[in-house]
Design a protein around this motif. Structure first.
Motif, PDB file in Angstrom:
ATOM      1  N   LEU A 185       7.600  -1.277  48.814  1.00 53.73           N
ATOM      2  CA  LEU A 185       7.349  -0.879  47.440  1.00 53.73           C
ATOM      3  C   LEU A 185       8.328   0.229  47.090  1.00 53.73           C
ATOM      4  O   LEU A 185       8.663   1.057  47.927  1.00 53.73           O
ATOM      5  CB  LEU A 185       5.930  -0.336  47.310  1.00 53.73           C
ATOM      6  CG  LEU A 185       4.788  -1.316  47.493  1.00 53.73           C
ATOM      7  CD1 LEU A 185       3.474  -0.573  47.373  1.00 53.73           C
ATOM      8  CD2 LEU A 185       4.862  -2.431  46.474  1.00 53.73           C
ATOM      9  N   ARG A 232       4.629   2.472  44.299  1.00 55.94           N
ATOM     10  CA  ARG A 232       3.654   3.033  45.214  1.00 55.94           C
ATOM     11  C   ARG A 232       2.769   4.034  44.483  1.00 55.94           C
ATOM     12  O   ARG A 232       1.545   4.038  44.620  1.00 55.94           O
ATOM     13  CB  ARG A 232       4.452   3.720  46.318  1.00 55.94           C
ATOM     14  CG  ARG A 232       3.651   4.241  47.423  1.00 55.94           C
ATOM     15  CD  ARG A 232       4.542   5.066  48.337  1.00 55.94           C
ATOM     16  NE  ARG A 232       3.725   5.458  49.439  1.00 55.94           N
ATOM     17  CZ  ARG A 232       3.754   4.895  50.632  1.00 55.94           C
ATOM     18  NH1 ARG A 232       4.627   3.979  50.906  1.00 55.94           N
ATOM     19  NH2 ARG A 232       2.925   5.272  51.568  1.00 55.94           N
ATOM     20  N   LEU A 276      -1.087   3.870  51.745  1.00 57.05           N
ATOM     21  CA  LEU A 276      -1.314   2.440  51.561  1.00 57.05           C
ATOM     22  C   LEU A 276      -1.413   1.794  52.939  1.00 57.05           C
ATOM     23  O   LEU A 276      -0.563   2.021  53.788  1.00 57.05           O
ATOM     24  CB  LEU A 276      -0.148   1.808  50.788  1.00 57.05           C
ATOM     25  CG  LEU A 276       0.035   2.298  49.359  1.00 57.05           C
ATOM     26  CD1 LEU A 276       1.270   1.686  48.748  1.00 57.05           C
ATOM     27  CD2 LEU A 276      -1.183   1.972  48.519  1.00 57.05           C
ATOM     28  N   ARG A 301       3.059  10.737  48.317  1.00 57.32           N
ATOM     29  CA  ARG A 301       3.210   9.390  48.868  1.00 57.32           C
ATOM     30  C   ARG A 301       1.815   8.871  49.140  1.00 57.32           C
ATOM     31  O   ARG A 301       1.300   9.032  50.244  1.00 57.32           O
ATOM     32  CB  ARG A 301       4.013   9.421  50.174  1.00 57.32           C
ATOM     33  CG  ARG A 301       5.509   9.480  49.986  1.00 57.32           C
ATOM     34  CD  ARG A 301       6.213   9.672  51.318  1.00 57.32           C
ATOM     35  NE  ARG A 301       5.883   8.632  52.300  1.00 57.32           N
ATOM     36  CZ  ARG A 301       6.406   7.422  52.288  1.00 57.32           C
ATOM     37  NH1 ARG A 301       7.258   7.072  51.368  1.00 57.32           N
ATOM     38  NH2 ARG A 301       6.072   6.544  53.208  1.00 57.32           N
ATOM     39  N   GLY A 328       2.881   0.580  53.262  1.00 53.99           N
ATOM     40  CA  GLY A 328       3.382   0.283  51.921  1.00 53.99           C
ATOM     41  C   GLY A 328       4.873   0.030  51.863  1.00 53.99           C
ATOM     42  O   GLY A 328       5.488   0.105  50.803  1.00 53.99           O
TER      43      GLY A 328
END
Lengths: 538, 530
Positions: free
Chosen positions: B451, B456, B398, B395, B448
Motif C-alpha cells: 500500500l 495505508r 495493518l 503508520r 500492509g
C-alpha cells in the motif's frame, strides 16, 4: 545443480558407525555374559571356571564407553567437516543467484532459513547415519553370536531386527507427513508473534490486543496439533521396539527351553532381546532427524536448482565511467515465464534523477534489478553508454551501480569494515567523510570507539534511519556513478524519512540516481517521475 | 542454571497440569522399568530351573507393553507440554507488553527475538529435559528402594557410589567451567559468522565482494570445526568417564553378588534382580547430563522470558477509558527513557467535543503527546485523563490479512459489509477497493506492504470511523495525501468532531484553520492559544 555433502565424509560416517556398533555390541555382550555368569555362579562351580567370563564382563564394560567415545569424536568431527564444505559450496552456489533468485522480499529471512536447513541436513549424519549403522552392526553381531549358540535363537533375533526396521520405516513415513504441516505452523506462530512484538504501540493504539492475541492463539493451536501429529512417528518407533522386545523375549525363552542348552546359555539368550532394545531405541530419534533433514534438503535444493538471472554473456568493458543508461522497450520478470514489468522506456543520462512510482506489483523493483544487472531483460534493450548491456562484462556493469535497498545488512564487525566493503582502499579520512555526507556526522561523533565501534549482531544497535544512512554512506564511498535506491525509507516514520531523503540528495549530487518508492518523501527533488501503474485494459 | 525454575508455574499457571502430567508419565515409565527388571529376573530363574515359566512370561509381556504404552505417552505428552509451555510463555510475554507502556518493554528487535526464538528454545527443554529430569530423580530412588528390599548389600554399594556421579560431574564441570564458557563464546562468534555473511550476501554481491568471501567462509567453518571439536572432546571425555564410573559401580555389585552366589548365601533370583536393578540407578542420572546442553539453552531462555514477565513495576498504561468524549491533561512532563531532557514540560490541555490540533516542528513532541494521551507512555509528571481512545498512528497497524480483517481490528466483530463500505467511501478508498479483484477480501501484504503511505493512512482513518471510541487521536492525518485527499479528510474530521473529541497532530494549515482549539508545541515551552 549443487548437492550437499561430499562422498569423503560418508566413509568417515561408516567408521563412526562401526565404532558405535562396537559400543552397542559391547553393551549387549556385557548384559548377556553377566546373565551367564550369574546363573553359572549360582550353580556354585569352582571360581576358576568363571574367570574367562569375569574377564569378558570386565572387558565389555570398559569397551563400551571407550568405543562410544571414539564414535562420538569421529561422527562429530566428520559432521562438522561436512558442515564446513556444505556451507562453502552452498554459499558459492548462491552468489550467482543473488539477489534475483532469492525471492522478492525478506531475502535475509530466506538466507537465514538456508543456514538452519544446512545444519539440519548435516546433523542427520550424526543423528541418523551413525545410529542406524551402529544398530545394524550390533544386530549383526547379536544374530551371529546367538546363532552360533543355537541357530533358532539367531533366527529369532534376525526376525525381531527386521520387524524393528519395518517399524522405523513406518515411523519415518509418519514423521514425513507431519513435516510440511509443522513447518507452516511454526512459520505462522513466528509471524503472529513478530507482528505483535514489532508493532506493540500501533496495536495498542487501536485497541486491537484481543485480535492479535486471538491470531496467536490460533497459531499456537495449529502448532500443537502439528506437533501431536508428528509425535506419532516417534511414539510408534518407541512403542513398537519395546513391544517387539517383549515378544522376542518370550519366543527366545521358548526356544531356549526347547533346546538342550546349559542353564548359563539359556539365561544369556533370554536377556539378549532386552539388551538389544537399548541399541535400537535411539532409532526413534533418527527417524525424526531424517524426516527433518529431508524437508530441509528439499528447500535448499529447490533454492539452488535455479538458473542464474543473468546469462553470462559479454566480456567487453563499458565505454565510460559516467555512462548514459537507456532502457528501450524493456520487459522483465523474476521468472522467465512471467512479465512483471514493461515494456518500459527510461533515459538516464549522467546526473539525471528519476523517481519510479506505481502500485504494488507494477514492477518497480523489477526495473531496478534490470538497471543493476541483477536481472536480464526478457525483451527490449538495456544500453550502457550506447552498447547493449548483455554484450558487456556483467561485473563491470555492476561496478558502475551502487544499490541501496530496504534491508541493508550491517555485518557483525566494526564501522570501518562495514564501510570498507564498498571501497577496500579507502582511508579512514574518506570513511569519515562518507559518513558526514550521508548525514551521520553527529551520530559518528557520539560513537564510543569511532570507526572501531562494533555494529550488527552483538554490537551497537542502530535505528532504521541510521541503517538507511549507513547504506547511503557505502554508496557514496563506492564512487559508483549510478545510485539505485529501492524503497530506502520504506520502514521509517515521516519525519525521519524526509530527513533521510534530503541527505540522499545531498550525498548523491552529480550522480545519476533512480529511486523507487511508494512514498512521497523526497520525490519532489527528482527530474522525472516514471509511473508504472498499469493503465486498465478492461 | 537451575534445572527447574518454579517461577514458571507461577507465571504460566496453565502449564501446571501438563507439566505435572508429564512428570507423572515419566515417573510411571521409570516404575515400569523397575517392574520389568522383576519380571525378567523371574522369567530367567523359571526358565533356568525348568519350571513352569508361562506365568512369568505373562508378566514380562505386561511389563514390556506397559513400558511401550508409557513410552508412547511420554512422546505425546512431551510434545504437547512443549507447545503449551512455549505458547504460554510467549503469550504471557506479548500480553504483558500489550498492556505495558513504552517504558515497560524492550525495543522491537529484542522483543521479537525473545517472543519468537526465545520461546521456541523452551520446547526441547520441556519435551526432553523435563522427563529426563523426573526420571533422573524418581528411577534411582525406586531402584535403590527395590534393592534395599531384595538385597541390602547391593543397595549399600549403589548408595555409596551413586553420589560419586554428580560429584564427579560437578568436579569436571568446575575445572573446565571458565574454559568452556570462553570456548562457547568463541564458538557462538564463529558459528554466527556464516549466518552474518549469508544475510549480508545481497550487500556483498552488490559491491562485488561475494566471491572473495567463499574462501573466508571455508576458513572460518574450518576454524569453527576445530574449536567445536576442542570443546566437544572435553565434554565427551567427561561423559565417557561418567559411564565408566557407572560401569565400575555395577561391576562391584556384580562381583559381590557373584561371590555370594558361589558361596551359596544368595538365591539366583535375588542375584539376577540385583544386577538388573543396579544399572537402573545410574543411567537416568547420566541421561540428565546428556540432555544438559539442550536444557541449558532452554533454561536460560526461560529465565530470560521470566525476567520480562515477572517484573511488575508498571501496570497497564492504557487509561481506564470512560465513554466521555474529553481529554484533560494537567502539568504533563515527559522525558524519553534514559534521557534527562524533557521533550514535554508542564503542559496542560483540555479538549472536549470538537477538533483540537497540535502543531510544532519535527521533534517538538507532537507524537509523544498523543502517545501520552493514549496512555501508551508513562508521564514523568502530571496527569492524563481521557475517555476511551482510538489512536491513528503515523503508520497505522495493518495485519497480513484481508482488508475486512484490517478494518475490523480493534473494532466490534459484527460490523457489516455495508458499514465497511461506508467507512471506505468516507475516506475515498471505496473506488479503489471496488476495483480490486477480491474487493474487501483482497489480501494485504505483510504489515500492509504494497500500500502507498497515503492508502495505508486512509485505511487507518476508515478504521477510526468504524470505531466507537469517544476520543480519536490522529498523528498527521493528511501527511501523505494530495490536495484532494486532504480536503476529503478535513471534511471527514469536521463531521466526526460533532460527536467525538478529536486531537490531531498536524502540519496542515487547512486543518488548523477549521479547528476549535490549537495547541502549539515550542522547543521548550508549550503555549496554548485558544
Amino acid at each position: 545443480m549443487t548437492t550437499i555433502g561430499p562422498a569423503l565424509a560418508r566413509r568417515d560416517g561408516a567408521v563412526a558407525g562401526v565404532w558405535g556398533g562396537l559400543a552397542l555390541t559391547s553393551g549387549v555382550a556385557l548384559t548377556a555374559t553377566s546373565g551367564w555368569l550369574i546363573v553359572r555362579a549360582a550353580e556354585r562351580p569352582v571360581i576358576l571356571t568363571l574367570l574367562t567370563a569375569i574377564v569378558g564382563v570386565r572387558a565389555f564394560g570398559m569397551a563400551r564407553p571407550f568405543f562410544r567415545h571414539l564414535e562420538r569424536l569421529r561422527s562429530h568431527d566428520s559432521a562438522l567437516a561436512d558442515l564446513a564444505s556444505a556451507r562453502t559450496e552452498v554459499y558459492a552456489a548462491l552468489v550467482p543467484l543473488t539477489p534475483a533468485r532469492l525471492g522478492r522480499r525478506s531475502r535475509s529471512a530466506v538466507l537465514t532459513g538456508v543456514v538452519d536447513d544446512l545444519t539440519d541436513v548435516v546433523e542427520a549424519h550424526v543423528r541418523v547415519r551413525v545410529p542406524v549403522l551402529s544398530a545394524a552392526v550390533a544386530a549383526f553381531f547379536a544374530i551371529v553370536l546367538t546363532g552360533a549358540l543355537e541357530p533358532r535363537a539367531g533366527l529369532v533375533v534376525a526376525v525381531e531386527m527386521v520387524l524393528v526396521a519395518l517399524t522405523a520405516r513406518v515411523g519415518l513415513v509418519r514423521e514425513r507427513e507431519a513435516q510440511p504441516l509443522l513447518g507452516a505452523a511454526r512459520a505462522e506462530v513466528g509471524r503472529a508473534a513478530e507482528l505483535v512484538a514489532r508493532h506493540t504501540l500501533e496495536v495498542q493504539a487501536i485497541g486491537a490486543a484481543a485480535d492479535v492475541l486471538g491470531r496467536l492463539d490460533r497459531a499456537h493451536a495449529d502448532l500443537a496439533d502439528a506437533l501431536r501429529r508428528q509425535s506419532r512417528g516417534r511414539a510408534l518407533v518407541t512403542g513398537g521396539v519395546l513391544a517387539l522386545t517383549g515378544a522376542a523375549t518370550i519366543v527366545m525363552a521358548a526356544v531356549a527351553t526347547g533346546s538342550d542348552l546349559s542353564a548359563g546359555v539359556t539365561a544369556l539368550l533370554v536377556v539378549v532381546p532386552a539388551a538389544l532394545a537399548d541399541a535400537v531405541l535411539p532409532l526413534a530419534d533418527s527417524v525424526r532427524a531424517q524426516a527433518r533433514a529431508e524437508q530441509s534438503r528439499l528447500r535448499v535444493d529447490a533454492l539452488l536448482d535455479q538458473a542464474p538471472a543473468i546469462a553470462d554473456a559479454g566480456t567487453a568493458q563499458p565505454p565510460s565511467r559516467a555512462p548514459h543508461l537507456v532502457l528501450e522497450d524493456v520487459t522483465a520478470g523474476w521468472s522467465a515465464d512471467h512479465v512483471d514489468v514493461g515494456p518500459v522506456d527510461l533515459d538516464l543520462p549522467p546526473g539525471r534523477r528519476v523517481g519510479i512510482v506505481g502500485a504494488n506489483g507494477s514492477g518497480k523493483s523489477t526495473l531496478l534489478a534490470v538497471l543493476a544487472r541483477a536481472l536480464d531483460p526478457l525483451a527490449g534493450t538495456y544500453r550502457v553508454g550506447g552498447r547493449d548491456a548483455t554484450e558487456l562484462d556483467t561485473e563491470a556493469v555492476r561496478d558502475l551501480v551502487a544499490v541501496v535497498d530496504d534491508e541493508p545488512h550491517l555485518f557483525a564487525s566494526d564501522v570501518r569494515a562495514n564501510l570498507l566493503l564498498a571501497r577496500p582502499d579507502a582511508q579512514d579520512e574518506d570513511l569519515r567523510g562518507g559518513l558526514r555526507v550521508a548525514g551521520l556526522g553527529s551520530w559518528f561523533d557520539g560513537l564510543p570507539d569511532g570507526l572501531d565501534t562494533r555494529l550488527g549482531a552483538g554490537g551497537r544497535g542502530v535505528s532504521g534511519g541510521e541503517r538507511a544512512r549507513l547504506a547511503l554512506a557505502r554508496a557514496v564511498l563506492s564512487r559508483r556513478p549510478v545510485v539505485l535506491l529501492d524503497e530506502p525509507v520504506a520502514h521509517l516514520d515521516h519525519a525521519t524519512a524526509t530527513q533521510v531523503m534530503s541527505d540522499v540528495w545531498n550525498a548523491t549530487s552529480g550522480r545519476s540516481v533512480v529511486v523507487v518508492s511508494h512514498r512521497q518523501e523526497g520525490l519532489d527533488m527528482v527530474d522525472t517521475i516514471l509511473d508504472l501503474t498499469p493503465t486498465r485494459k478492461d | 542454571m537451575k534445572p527447574f525454575d518454579p517461577r514458571l508455574l507461577q507465571v504460566a499457571p496453565t502449564v501446571r497440569r501438563p507439566v505435572i502430567l508429564l512428570g507423572a508419565v515419566a515417573a510411571g515409565q521409570g516404575a515400569a522399568a523397575i517392574g520389568l527388571a522383576f519380571a525378567l529376573a523371574r522369567l530367567v530363574t523359571d526358565v533356568v530351573a525348568h519350571e513352569d515359566w508361562v506365568r512369568s512370561a505373562g508378566w514380562v509381556v505386561v511389563a514390556f507393553l506397559v513400558r511401550a504404552g508409557l513410552g508412547m505417552l511420554v512422546e505425546r505428552v512431551g510434545a504437547s507440554t512443549a507447545t503449551e509451555v512455549s505458547a504460554a510463555l510467549r503469550r504471557g510475554l506479548l500480553e504483558r507488553w500489550l498492556a505495558a507502556p513504552v517504558e515497560g518493554r524492550p525495543d522491537a528487535e529484542k522483543a521479537s527475538t525473545l517472543a519468537v526464538q526465545g520461546a521456541s528454545a523452551v520446547e526441547p527443554y520441556a519435551a526432553r529435559f523435563l522427563p529426563a529430569l523426573v526420571a533422573g530423580v524418581v528411577v534411582p530412588v525406586l531402584a535403590v528402594s527395590a534393592l534395599l528390599v531384595v538385597d541390602p548389600l547391593s543397595a549399600v554399594v549403589v548408595i555409596a557410589t551413586l553420589p560419586l556421579l554428580p560429584l564427579f560431574a560437578a568436579l569436571i564441570g568446575r575445572t573446565t567451567e571458565d574454559d568452556t564458557m570462553r570456548r562457547w563464546r568463541a564458538l557462538e562468534q564463529l558459528a554466527g559468522h556464516f549466518g552474518d555473511v549469508m544475510r549480508g550476501l545481497p550487500t556483498l554481491v552488490a559491491f562485488g565482494r561475494a566471491r572473495r568471501q567463499v574462501e573466508v567462509v571455508r576458513a572460518v567453518s574450518e576454524q569453527d570445526r576445530l574449536a567445536t571439536m576442542r570443546t566437544l572432546r572435553l565434554a565427551f571425555l567427561s561423559s565417557a568417564a561418567l559411564e565408566l564410573l557407572a560401569t565400575i559401580s555395577v561391576a562391584i555389585v556384580a562381583v559381590c553378588v557373584g561371590l555370594r552366589l558361589t558361596h551359596g548365601s544368595m538365591t539366583l533370583h535375588a542375584g539376577l534382580l540385583a544386577i538388573l536393578l543396579a544399572p537402573e540407578a545410574y543411567w537416568p542420572i547420566r541421561k540428565v547430563g546428556a540432555e544438559f546442553h539442550a536444557a541449558a539453552d532452554g533454561a536460560t531462555a526461560i529465565s530470560r522470558l521470566l525476567e520480562h514477565s515477572v517484573d511488575g513495576a508498571h501496570s497497564g498504561g492504557t487509561p481506564s477509558g470512560s465513554g466521555v468524549p474529553a481529554v484533560v491533561v494537567e502539568g504533563l512532563g515527559y522525558a524519553y527513557p534514559g534521557s534527562q531532557a524533557r521533550v514535554i514540560d508542564d503542559l496542560s490541555l483540555t479538549a472536549g467535543l470538537g477538533l483540537t490540533v497540535v502543531t510544532g516542528e519535527s521533534g517538538s513532541g507532537k507524537s509523544t503527546l498523543l502517545d501520552l494521551v493514549a496512555g501508551l507512555r508513562l508521564p514523568c509528571s502530571g496527569t492524563v485523563e481521557a475517555g476511551r481512545v482510538h489512536y491513528v498512528t503515523q503508520r497505522p497497524f495493518l495485519p497480513d490479512g484481508t482488508i475486512t480483517e484490517a478494518l475490523r481490528m480493534g473494532n466490534a466483530p459484527e460490523l457489516t459489509a455495508q458499514e465497511l463500505w461506508s467507512a471506505l467511501r468516507q475516506v475515498g478508498l471505496d473506488e479503489l477497493v471496488a476495483r480490486l479483484p477480491d474487493g474487501l477480501d483482497t489480501s494485504l501484504g505483510d504489515d500492509g506492504f504494497g500500500l502507498s503511505a497515503g492508502q495505508r493512512l486512509r485505511l487507518g482513518l476508515a478504521r477510526a470511523v468504524l470505531s466507537d471510541a469517544p476520543v480519536l487521536l490522529l498523528d498527521e492525518p493528511t501527511a501523505h495525501l494530495d490536495r484532494e485527499g486532504s480536503a476529503l479528510v478535513t471534511g471527514l474530521l469536521r463531521n466526526l468532531a460533532a460527536e467525538r473529541c478529536i486531537v490531531a497532530a498536524t502540519h496542515a494549515s487547512e486543518l488548523v484553520a477549521t479547528a476549535e482549539q490549537h495547541v502549539h508545541l515550542g522547543r521548550t515551552l508549550a503555549e496554548v492559544t485558544a
